[in-house]
Motif scaffolding. Structure first.
Motif, PDB file in Angstrom:
ATOM      1  N   PRO A  69       0.820  -1.210   0.000  1.00 16.29           N
ATOM      2  CA  PRO A  69       0.000   0.000   0.000  1.00 16.29           C
ATOM      3  C   PRO A  69       0.863   1.274   0.000  1.00 16.29           C
ATOM      4  CG  PRO A  69      -0.762  -1.549   1.671  1.00 16.29           C
ATOM      5  CD  PRO A  69       0.525  -2.084   1.135  1.00 16.29           C
ATOM      6  N   ASN A  70       0.410   2.261  -0.732  1.00 17.99           N
ATOM      7  CA  ASN A  70       1.047   3.585  -0.797  1.00 17.99           C
ATOM      8  C   ASN A  70       2.472   3.559  -1.340  1.00 17.99           C
ATOM      9  OD1 ASN A  70      -1.289   4.820   0.367  1.00 17.99           O
ATOM     10  ND2 ASN A  70      -0.585   4.076   2.362  1.00 17.99           N
ATOM     11  N   THR A  71       2.791   2.580  -2.189  1.00 17.17           N
ATOM     12  CA  THR A  71       4.095   2.566  -2.844  1.00 17.17           C
ATOM     13  C   THR A  71       3.900   2.718  -4.351  1.00 17.17           C
ATOM     14  OG1 THR A  71       4.157   0.151  -3.101  1.00 17.17           O
ATOM     15  CG2 THR A  71       5.123   1.073  -1.076  1.00 17.17           C
ATOM     16  N   MET A  72       4.960   3.167  -5.000  1.00 17.25           N
ATOM     17  CA  MET A  72       4.946   3.307  -6.458  1.00 17.25           C
ATOM     18  C   MET A  72       5.940   2.310  -7.043  1.00 17.25           C
ATOM     19  SD  MET A  72       4.772   7.467  -6.796  1.00 17.25           S
ATOM     20  CE  MET A  72       6.495   7.607  -6.498  1.00 17.25           C
ATOM     21  N   ALA A  73       5.889   2.105  -8.355  1.00 17.28           N
ATOM     22  CA  ALA A  73       6.793   1.154  -9.013  1.00 17.28           C
ATOM     23  C   ALA A  73       8.256   1.476  -8.722  1.00 17.28           C
ATOM     24  CB  ALA A  73       6.535   1.132 -10.514  1.00 17.28           C
ATOM     25  N   ALA A  74       8.628   2.749  -8.597  1.00 18.44           N
ATOM     26  CA  ALA A  74      10.019   3.127  -8.309  1.00 18.44           C
ATOM     27  C   ALA A  74      10.473   2.647  -6.929  1.00 18.44           C
ATOM     28  CB  ALA A  74      10.180   4.643  -8.401  1.00 18.44           C
ATOM     29  N   LYS A 176       0.117  -6.157   0.093  1.00 17.60           N
ATOM     30  CA  LYS A 176       0.520  -6.274   1.494  1.00 17.60           C
ATOM     31  C   LYS A 176       1.867  -5.588   1.676  1.00 17.60           C
ATOM     32  CE  LYS A 176      -1.644 -10.796   1.609  1.00 17.60           C
ATOM     33  NZ  LYS A 176      -1.354 -12.206   1.476  1.00 17.60           N
ATOM     34  N   PRO A 177       2.147  -5.021   2.853  1.00 20.26           N
ATOM     35  CA  PRO A 177       3.437  -4.378   3.089  1.00 20.26           C
ATOM     36  C   PRO A 177       4.595  -5.378   2.953  1.00 20.26           C
ATOM     37  CG  PRO A 177       1.894  -3.821   4.838  1.00 20.26           C
ATOM     38  CD  PRO A 177       1.243  -4.891   4.015  1.00 20.26           C
TER      39      PRO A 177
END
Length: 183
Positions: A69-74, A176-177
């Motif tokens: 959650p709340n992450t981008m591909a980078a 999931k984190p």
């Protein structure tokens, strides 16, 4: 990430098939060390040599791969490339003796993580790559090591070499984190 290089002797006679047990080179200098990559932004890497300049310790404070959650591909892939510029007595060659990369991973079930370490000498025709899969369902410390590892040699016939070590880690997309932190 830790890198140790050790001198390995290769005289002209050895190239012709006559091994020599001569002393180590009198001069070995690292005339430049640099790090570059998304896993080691400016100011987050500390490179230190031991007094002999044959062992190097690289500490990274921001080499963190995240997914979930709340992450981008980078965020899902990071790398850090170490380059050492070496000068030494003519008639010698150098090789990596050992490499260690360590960190912590927390990968949920059904998610894949992976780290690799690729070593080569600029101008050489070979490289060595070491990998570790950090597949889901667990959390804890990991280590990616190659000891002893004399599989690559600096080019013949000179007194300089550039040693490159490129590490990269990635985590597959997940809801999931997930985390890989390289120290």
């Amino acid at each position: 990430m830790h890198l140790t290089i050790a001198s390995v002797i290769l005289f002209a006679q050895l190239a012709l098939g006559a091994p020599s047990a001569a002393a180590a080179p009198r001069n070995l200098r690292v005339v430049g060390a640099s790090v570059l990559g998304s896993g080691c932004p400016y100011g987050t890497a500390d490179v230190k040599a031991d007094p002999s300049n044959t062992a190097f310790d690289i500490r990274l404070s921001d080499y963190v791969v995240r997914a979930g959650p709340n992450t981008m591909a980078a965020d899902w892939r990071k790398n850090c490339k170490l380059t050492l510029n070496l000068e030494y007595d003519e008639g010698f060659q150098f090789a990596t003796f050992a490499t260690d990369m360590s960190g912590y991973a927390s990968i949920p079930s059904g998610t894949q993580g992976h780290c690799s370490n690729t070593v080569d000498f600029t101008g050489g025709s070979r490289q060595a790559c070491y990998d570790i899969d950090l597949n889901g369902g667990g959390a804890g410390a990991f280590s990616l090591s190659a000891k002893p590892d004399v599989v690559l040699w600096s080019p013949c016939g000179g007194s300089t070499a550039i040693l490159n070590m490129n590490t990269q880690c990635w985590i597959s997309d997940t809801d999931k984190p997930a985390l890989i932190a390289v120290s």
